[in-house]
Design a protein around this motif. Structure first.
Motif, PDB file in Angstrom:
ATOM      1  N   LYS A 140     -28.111  27.338 137.459  1.00 17.33           N
ATOM      2  CA  LYS A 140     -26.925  26.507 137.085  1.00 17.33           C
ATOM      3  C   LYS A 140     -27.116  24.996 136.704  1.00 17.33           C
ATOM      4  O   LYS A 140     -26.255  24.417 136.230  1.00 17.33           O
ATOM      5  CB  LYS A 140     -25.989  26.825 138.264  1.00 17.33           C
ATOM      6  CG  LYS A 140     -25.367  28.237 138.644  1.00 17.33           C
ATOM      7  CD  LYS A 140     -24.615  28.059 139.760  1.00 17.33           C
ATOM      8  CE  LYS A 140     -23.772  29.251 140.060  1.00 17.33           C
ATOM      9  NZ  LYS A 140     -22.721  29.075 141.073  1.00 17.33           N
ATOM     10  N   ALA A 141     -28.118  24.348 137.201  1.00 15.24           N
ATOM     11  CA  ALA A 141     -28.370  22.951 137.101  1.00 15.24           C
ATOM     12  C   ALA A 141     -28.304  22.512 135.788  1.00 15.24           C
ATOM     13  O   ALA A 141     -27.764  21.482 135.475  1.00 15.24           O
ATOM     14  CB  ALA A 141     -29.864  22.687 137.616  1.00 15.24           C
ATOM     15  N   HIS A 197     -21.588  18.031 132.239  1.00 13.72           N
ATOM     16  CA  HIS A 197     -21.155  16.729 132.405  1.00 13.72           C
ATOM     17  C   HIS A 197     -21.520  15.447 131.611  1.00 13.72           C
ATOM     18  O   HIS A 197     -20.735  14.666 131.288  1.00 13.72           O
ATOM     19  CB  HIS A 197     -21.453  16.537 133.903  1.00 13.72           C
ATOM     20  CG  HIS A 197     -20.854  17.512 135.033  1.00 13.72           C
ATOM     21  ND1 HIS A 197     -19.678  17.219 135.201  1.00 13.72           N
ATOM     22  CD2 HIS A 197     -21.447  18.444 135.777  1.00 13.72           C
ATOM     23  CE1 HIS A 197     -19.211  18.141 136.246  1.00 13.72           C
ATOM     24  NE2 HIS A 197     -20.453  18.844 136.514  1.00 13.72           N
ATOM     25  N   GLU A 198     -22.662  15.674 131.109  1.00 10.61           N
ATOM     26  CA  GLU A 198     -22.929  14.666 130.134  1.00 10.61           C
ATOM     27  C   GLU A 198     -22.052  14.817 128.551  1.00 10.61           C
ATOM     28  O   GLU A 198     -21.616  13.925 128.098  1.00 10.61           O
ATOM     29  CB  GLU A 198     -24.435  14.721 129.841  1.00 10.61           C
ATOM     30  CG  GLU A 198     -25.265  14.327 130.947  1.00 10.61           C
ATOM     31  CD  GLU A 198     -26.913  14.762 130.672  1.00 10.61           C
ATOM     32  OE1 GLU A 198     -27.233  15.347 129.524  1.00 10.61           O
ATOM     33  OE2 GLU A 198     -27.518  14.686 131.684  1.00 10.61           O
ATOM     34  N   THR A 199     -21.953  16.056 128.326  1.00  7.54           N
ATOM     35  CA  THR A 199     -21.280  16.253 126.964  1.00  7.54           C
ATOM     36  C   THR A 199     -19.721  15.891 127.092  1.00  7.54           C
ATOM     37  O   THR A 199     -19.209  15.427 126.096  1.00  7.54           O
ATOM     38  CB  THR A 199     -21.693  17.591 126.406  1.00  7.54           C
ATOM     39  OG1 THR A 199     -23.188  17.818 126.407  1.00  7.54           O
ATOM     40  CG2 THR A 199     -21.180  17.742 124.933  1.00  7.54           C
ATOM     41  N   ARG A 221     -13.039  18.158 133.728  1.00  8.01           N
ATOM     42  CA  ARG A 221     -13.466  18.552 135.157  1.00  8.01           C
ATOM     43  C   ARG A 221     -14.188  20.089 135.259  1.00  8.01           C
ATOM     44  O   ARG A 221     -13.563  20.981 134.610  1.00  8.01           O
ATOM     45  CB  ARG A 221     -12.194  18.636 135.954  1.00  8.01           C
ATOM     46  CG  ARG A 221     -12.300  18.796 137.329  1.00  8.01           C
ATOM     47  CD  ARG A 221     -11.118  18.140 138.396  1.00  8.01           C
ATOM     48  NE  ARG A 221     -11.385  19.267 139.607  1.00  8.01           N
ATOM     49  CZ  ARG A 221     -10.452  19.886 140.226  1.00  8.01           C
ATOM     50  NH1 ARG A 221      -9.460  20.111 139.772  1.00  8.01           N
ATOM     51  NH2 ARG A 221     -10.809  20.440 141.372  1.00  8.01           N
ATOM     52  N   PHE A 222     -15.325  19.990 135.716  1.00  7.37           N
ATOM     53  CA  PHE A 222     -16.226  21.250 135.671  1.00  7.37           C
ATOM     54  C   PHE A 222     -16.780  21.723 136.843  1.00  7.37           C
ATOM     55  O   PHE A 222     -17.128  20.696 137.567  1.00  7.37           O
ATOM     56  CB  PHE A 222     -17.279  21.262 134.517  1.00  7.37           C
ATOM     57  CG  PHE A 222     -18.288  22.356 134.596  1.00  7.37           C
ATOM     58  CD1 PHE A 222     -17.835  23.574 133.719  1.00  7.37           C
ATOM     59  CD2 PHE A 222     -19.233  22.243 135.213  1.00  7.37           C
ATOM     60  CE1 PHE A 222     -18.639  24.635 133.964  1.00  7.37           C
ATOM     61  CE2 PHE A 222     -19.970  23.558 135.351  1.00  7.37           C
ATOM     62  CZ  PHE A 222     -19.728  24.707 134.537  1.00  7.37           C
ATOM     63  N   ALA A 223     -16.576  22.936 137.438  1.00 12.41           N
ATOM     64  CA  ALA A 223     -17.069  23.322 138.528  1.00 12.41           C
ATOM     65  C   ALA A 223     -17.621  24.692 138.538  1.00 12.41           C
ATOM     66  O   ALA A 223     -16.901  25.416 137.764  1.00 12.41           O
ATOM     67  CB  ALA A 223     -16.554  23.044 139.741  1.00 12.41           C
TER      68      ALA A 223
END
Length: 79
Positions: free
Chosen positions: A6-7, A14-16, A21-23
């Motif tokens: 997942k990393a 998150h960078e793109t 909001r992502f989880a």
């Protein structure tokens, strides 16, 4: 292992898309596909958007787990 898998995608999202909001969901599933079924799985992925207009993902996932006699806990499957 799952954390490591997942990393990289998490960092990319998150960078793109910093404003999004992502989880990840709390639970996860892992499935193997036999070599003889690879083409069928590719075809399924190719028509997934159309397929999910007829049957939503949650219902399909429950059906899949039931068909393969897998137990699950709804608390860990959906957000």
């Amino acid at each position: 292992m799952v954390r490591d898998l997942k990393a990289a995608p998490s960092a990319w999202v998150h960078e793109t898309f910093p404003a999004v909001r992502f989880a990840w969901q709390a639970g996860y599933g892992a499935f193997a596909v036999s070599k003889s079924n690879v083409e069928a799985v590719r075809a399924y992925i190719g028509r997934q958007e159309e397929h999910h207009r007829k049957q939503n993902y949650q219902d399909e996932y429950r059906e899949f787990l039931t068909r393969h006699e897998q137990e699950w806990d709804e608390r860990y499957v959906w957000d």
